[in-house]
Scaffold this motif. Structure first.
Motif, mmCIF file in Angstrom:
data_model
loop_
_atom_site.group_PDB
_atom_site.id
_atom_site.type_symbol
_atom_site.label_atom_id
_atom_site.label_comp_id
_atom_site.label_asym_id
_atom_site.label_seq_id
_atom_site.Cartn_x
_atom_site.Cartn_y
_atom_site.Cartn_z
ATOM 1 N N ASN A 8 39.251 52.741 41.619
ATOM 2 C CA ASN A 8 38.122 51.855 41.922
ATOM 3 C C ASN A 8 38.353 50.455 41.348
ATOM 4 O O ASN A 8 38.037 49.452 41.998
ATOM 5 C CB ASN A 8 36.815 52.427 41.393
ATOM 6 N N LEU A 9 38.894 50.388 40.153
ATOM 7 C CA LEU A 9 39.167 49.105 39.534
ATOM 8 C C LEU A 9 40.222 48.334 40.330
ATOM 9 O O LEU A 9 40.048 47.143 40.622
ATOM 10 C CB LEU A 9 39.642 49.304 38.089
ATOM 11 N N LEU A 10 41.298 49.002 40.723
ATOM 12 C CA LEU A 10 42.331 48.348 41.529
ATOM 13 C C LEU A 10 41.801 47.932 42.894
ATOM 14 O O LEU A 10 42.120 46.840 43.397
ATOM 15 C CB LEU A 10 43.533 49.274 41.697
ATOM 16 N N PHE A 11 40.983 48.777 43.499
ATOM 17 C CA PHE A 11 40.384 48.452 44.788
ATOM 18 C C PHE A 11 39.503 47.203 44.675
ATOM 19 O O PHE A 11 39.551 46.313 45.528
ATOM 20 C CB PHE A 11 39.580 49.636 45.313
ATOM 21 N N CYS A 12 38.702 47.107 43.642
ATOM 22 C CA CYS A 12 37.832 45.941 43.436
ATOM 23 C C CYS A 12 38.653 44.673 43.225
ATOM 24 O O CYS A 12 38.313 43.609 43.755
ATOM 25 C CB CYS A 12 36.909 46.174 42.252
ATOM 26 N N ILE A 13 39.744 44.784 42.490
ATOM 27 C CA ILE A 13 40.597 43.617 42.264
ATOM 28 C C ILE A 13 41.218 43.150 43.571
ATOM 29 O O ILE A 13 41.261 41.944 43.861
ATOM 30 C CB ILE A 13 41.680 43.945 41.218
ATOM 31 N N VAL A 14 41.674 44.073 44.394
ATOM 32 C CA VAL A 14 42.259 43.714 45.683
ATOM 33 C C VAL A 14 41.206 43.068 46.590
ATOM 34 O O VAL A 14 41.471 42.055 47.250
ATOM 35 C CB VAL A 14 42.897 44.945 46.363
ATOM 36 N N VAL A 15 40.009 43.615 46.630
ATOM 37 C CA VAL A 15 38.931 43.056 47.461
ATOM 38 C C VAL A 15 38.575 41.652 47.002
ATOM 39 O O VAL A 15 38.406 40.740 47.829
ATOM 40 C CB VAL A 15 37.699 43.987 47.450
ATOM 41 N N ILE A 16 38.481 41.433 45.714
ATOM 42 C CA ILE A 16 38.158 40.109 45.189
ATOM 43 C C ILE A 16 39.264 39.119 45.544
ATOM 44 O O ILE A 16 38.996 37.997 45.970
ATOM 45 C CB ILE A 16 37.928 40.172 43.667
#
Length: 106
Positions: A8-16
């Protein structure tokens, strides 16, 4: 549980990161179009309401914008090469309209 949190943390970083780049490119296109509108209004005497952006491309290898603007009244096309800094200030604007017209006439 740790894998889900890390995912989830990596996904949020990619989305940002993707959103930042998308909106940054859109705002850079708008700023470049504004500089071109000002140039055309000053040098060609055409009002902003008569202009329409036909095509705007970011040339990645060169770091420049190539933009085509159409005068909707006279149907003339104007071509420009624009370079801006990261803070959106203008480095230079190059009018390529005559070059394109000479190439199309041949």
């Amino acid at each position: 549980m740790k894998k889900i949190i890390i995912f989830n943390l990596l996904f949020c970083i990619v989305v940002i990161f993707v959103n930042y780049n998308y909106f940054n490119s859109k705002s850079r296109n708008a700023i470049v179009y504004n500089y071109v509108e000002n140039y055309i209004e000053t040098n060609y005497g055409i009002g902003r309401e008569d202009l329409k952006s036909e095509e705007s491309n970011y040339l990645r290898g060169m770091g420049l914008f190539a933009i085509e603007v159409k005068d909707i009244v006279t149907k003339n096309h104007y071509y420009f090469e624009v370079d801006i800094r990261d803070d959106y200030s203008l480095i230079y604007i190059k009018d390529l309209t005559e070059v394109h017209r000479k190439n199309q006439a041949d």
